[in-house]
Motif scaffolding. Structure first.
Motif, PDB file in Angstrom:
ATOM      1  N   UNK A 116      17.628   2.857   9.271  1.00 13.27           N
ATOM      2  CA  UNK A 116      18.753   2.064   8.781  1.00 13.27           C
ATOM      3  C   UNK A 116      20.123   3.515   8.787  1.00 13.27           C
ATOM      4  N   UNK A 117      19.408   4.621  10.090  1.00 17.43           N
ATOM      5  CA  UNK A 117      20.560   5.274  10.275  1.00 17.43           C
ATOM      6  C   UNK A 117      22.393   5.257   9.799  1.00 17.43           C
ATOM      7  N   UNK A 118      22.369   4.066  10.883  1.00 24.39           N
ATOM      8  CA  UNK A 118      23.482   3.721  10.802  1.00 24.39           C
ATOM      9  C   UNK A 118      24.430   3.131   9.559  1.00 24.39           C
ATOM     10  N   UNK A 119      23.525   3.121   9.039  1.00 25.06           N
ATOM     11  CA  UNK A 119      24.417   2.306   8.115  1.00 25.06           C
ATOM     12  C   UNK A 119      24.589   3.338   6.607  1.00 25.06           C
ATOM     13  N   UNK A 120      24.517   4.452   6.694  1.00 22.27           N
ATOM     14  CA  UNK A 120      25.066   5.466   5.618  1.00 22.27           C
ATOM     15  C   UNK A 120      26.506   5.929   5.925  1.00 22.27           C
ATOM     16  N   UNK A 121      27.200   5.833   4.997  1.00 19.36           N
ATOM     17  CA  UNK A 121      28.660   6.066   4.616  1.00 19.36           C
ATOM     18  C   UNK A 121      28.414   7.531   4.420  1.00 19.36           C
ATOM     19  N   UNK A 122      29.538   8.123   4.413  1.00 20.16           N
ATOM     20  CA  UNK A 122      30.184   9.006   3.337  1.00 20.16           C
ATOM     21  C   UNK A 122      31.886   9.634   2.727  1.00 20.16           C
ATOM     22  N   UNK A 123      30.918  10.177   2.150  1.00 24.59           N
ATOM     23  CA  UNK A 123      32.637  10.744   1.363  1.00 24.59           C
ATOM     24  C   UNK A 123      32.561  11.961   0.754  1.00 24.59           C
ATOM     25  N   UNK A 124      33.477  13.000   1.222  1.00 23.30           N
ATOM     26  CA  UNK A 124      33.541  14.312   0.428  1.00 23.30           C
ATOM     27  C   UNK A 124      34.778  14.670   0.001  1.00 23.30           C
ATOM     28  N   UNK A 125      34.600  14.780  -1.549  1.00 22.36           N
ATOM     29  CA  UNK A 125      35.986  15.105  -1.992  1.00 22.36           C
ATOM     30  C   UNK A 125      36.493  16.888  -1.923  1.00 22.36           C
ATOM     31  N   UNK A 126      35.150  17.507  -1.737  1.00 17.75           N
ATOM     32  CA  UNK A 126      35.190  18.605  -1.894  1.00 17.75           C
ATOM     33  C   UNK A 126      34.084  19.289  -0.392  1.00 17.75           C
ATOM     34  N   UNK A 127      35.068  20.193   0.168  1.00 18.63           N
ATOM     35  CA  UNK A 127      33.957  20.215   1.648  1.00 18.63           C
ATOM     36  C   UNK A 127      32.532  21.171   1.450  1.00 18.63           C
ATOM     37  N   UNK A 128      32.324  20.932   0.098  1.00 18.12           N
ATOM     38  CA  UNK A 128      31.050  21.797  -0.367  1.00 18.12           C
ATOM     39  C   UNK A 128      30.035  20.415  -1.469  1.00 18.12           C
TER      40      UNK A 128
ATOM     41  N   UNK B  89      29.236  16.421   0.399  1.00 18.63           N
ATOM     42  CA  UNK B  89      29.454  15.076   1.307  1.00 18.63           C
ATOM     43  C   UNK B  89      28.449  14.135   0.804  1.00 18.63           C
ATOM     44  N   UNK B  90      28.600  13.291   0.100  1.00 17.14           N
ATOM     45  CA  UNK B  90      28.281  12.204  -0.735  1.00 17.14           C
ATOM     46  C   UNK B  90      27.734  11.256   0.136  1.00 17.14           C
ATOM     47  N   UNK B  91      27.202  10.571   0.034  1.00 16.04           N
ATOM     48  CA  UNK B  91      26.540   9.607   1.704  1.00 16.04           C
ATOM     49  C   UNK B  91      25.518   8.630   0.874  1.00 16.04           C
ATOM     50  N   UNK B  92      26.102   7.817   1.115  1.00 17.12           N
ATOM     51  CA  UNK B  92      24.878   5.971   0.699  1.00 17.12           C
ATOM     52  C   UNK B  92      24.856   4.886   1.480  1.00 17.12           C
ATOM     53  N   UNK B  93      23.891   3.860   1.172  1.00 18.87           N
ATOM     54  CA  UNK B  93      24.438   3.199   2.031  1.00 18.87           C
ATOM     55  C   UNK B  93      25.690   1.915   1.802  1.00 18.87           C
ATOM     56  N   UNK B  94      26.026   1.264   3.493  1.00 22.92           N
ATOM     57  CA  UNK B  94      27.380   0.690   3.082  1.00 22.92           C
ATOM     58  C   UNK B  94      26.887  -0.683   3.282  1.00 22.92           C
ATOM     59  N   UNK B  95      25.152  -1.263   2.968  1.00 24.70           N
ATOM     60  CA  UNK B  95      25.023  -2.286   2.837  1.00 24.70           C
ATOM     61  C   UNK B  95      24.980  -3.286   1.671  1.00 24.70           C
ATOM     62  N   UNK B  96      24.839  -1.959   0.580  1.00 31.94           N
ATOM     63  CA  UNK B  96      23.973  -2.252  -0.551  1.00 31.94           C
ATOM     64  C   UNK B  96      24.788  -0.975  -1.945  1.00 31.94           C
TER      65      UNK B  96
ATOM     66  N   UNK C 223      17.338  -0.858   0.720  1.00 29.86           N
ATOM     67  CA  UNK C 223      16.481  -0.916   1.733  1.00 29.86           C
ATOM     68  C   UNK C 223      16.412  -0.387   2.981  1.00 29.86           C
ATOM     69  N   UNK C 224      17.819  -1.028   3.704  1.00 25.33           N
ATOM     70  CA  UNK C 224      18.590  -0.671   4.942  1.00 25.33           C
ATOM     71  C   UNK C 224      18.569   0.561   4.888  1.00 25.33           C
ATOM     72  N   UNK C 225      18.199   1.702   4.374  1.00 22.83           N
ATOM     73  CA  UNK C 225      18.224   3.376   4.204  1.00 22.83           C
ATOM     74  C   UNK C 225      16.927   3.360   3.575  1.00 22.83           C
ATOM     75  N   UNK C 226      16.082   3.734   4.618  1.00 22.21           N
ATOM     76  CA  UNK C 226      14.731   4.623   4.690  1.00 22.21           C
ATOM     77  C   UNK C 226      14.833   5.930   5.471  1.00 22.21           C
ATOM     78  N   UNK C 227      13.900   7.107   4.420  1.00 28.58           N
ATOM     79  CA  UNK C 227      14.397   7.859   4.958  1.00 28.58           C
ATOM     80  C   UNK C 227      12.589   8.745   3.795  1.00 28.58           C
ATOM     81  N   UNK C 228      12.638  10.034   4.502  1.00 27.46           N
ATOM     82  CA  UNK C 228      11.284  10.645   4.275  1.00 27.46           C
ATOM     83  C   UNK C 228      11.522  12.201   3.467  1.00 27.46           C
ATOM     84  N   UNK C 229      11.226  12.640   2.792  1.00 27.86           N
ATOM     85  CA  UNK C 229      11.022  14.064   2.016  1.00 27.86           C
ATOM     86  C   UNK C 229       9.713  14.997   1.924  1.00 27.86           C
ATOM     87  N   UNK C 230       9.740  16.354   2.936  1.00 28.84           N
ATOM     88  CA  UNK C 230       8.469  16.866   3.610  1.00 28.84           C
ATOM     89  C   UNK C 230       8.418  17.917   2.816  1.00 28.84           C
TER      90      UNK C 230
END
Ligand SMILES: [Zn+2]
Ligand SMILES: [Zn+2]
Length: 156
Positions: free
Chosen positions: A71-83, A85-92, A26-33
């Motif tokens: 919690x945007x600051x808690x978002x980490x990322x990893x890009x195995x390929x340029x296409x 960019x996988x993103x996750x919560x750095x806390x959980x 729950x550290x990262x919260x977002x909406x889709x519209x």
């Protein structure tokens, strides 16, 4: 390399329906519209090995439809390929999105927007499947042509 899609930091102003999402803790919260550009299941090895699951239920959104509310600051990322960019919560460690800059779309995992009615329209990368699903939906060998793939269908 195309520029990264950045989810916007402002509230949507349209009257479209908004669904809340969050990471595992729950550290990262977002909406889709609004409405996603596409929904389905991805069977590719990258989704399987990253998610540690047999298949990824995806919903693809324009970047302006995805709004980080906390919690945007808690978002980490990893890009195995340029296409991708996988993103996750750095806390959980809970997974959130995969940004696909080449497509101009963000995959918000159906599992992290539980109230959004996920209605799959297609299976992609089905040639790599470890969990065949006989549901009558189209099965793409890799990706539809409009998403940069061969557009070739395979049997269930
Ligand atoms: Zn978290
Ligand atoms: Zn995949």
């Amino acid at each position: 390399m195309p520029a990264s899609n950045k989810p916007r930091a402002t509230e949507p102003t349209s009257g479209e329906k908004t669904y809340k999402g969050n990471c595992f803790c729950g550290a990262v919260q977002f909406t889709v519209t609004g409405e996603p550009a596409a929904m389905g299941y991805c069977h590719c090895e990258s989704c399987r090995t990253w998610s540690a699951g047999p298949v990824n239920a995806f919903t693809l959104w324009k970047p302006e439809s995805v709004n980080i509310t906390h919690g945007a600051d808690n978002i980490g990322g990893y890009s195995k390929t340029p296409n991708s960019h996988r993103q996750w919560c750095k806390k959980c460690g809970g997974h959130l999105f995969t940004d696909h800059p080449g497509m101009g779309l963000i995959d918000v995992y159906a599992a992290v927007i539980p109230e959004f009615p996920h209605q799959a329209g297609v299976h992609v990368h089905y040639q790599e499947t470890k969990l065949p699903m006989k549901d009558g939906l189209p099965k793409m060998k890799d990706l539809p042509e409009e998403m940069g793939g061969s557009g070739v269908s395979v049997a269930e």
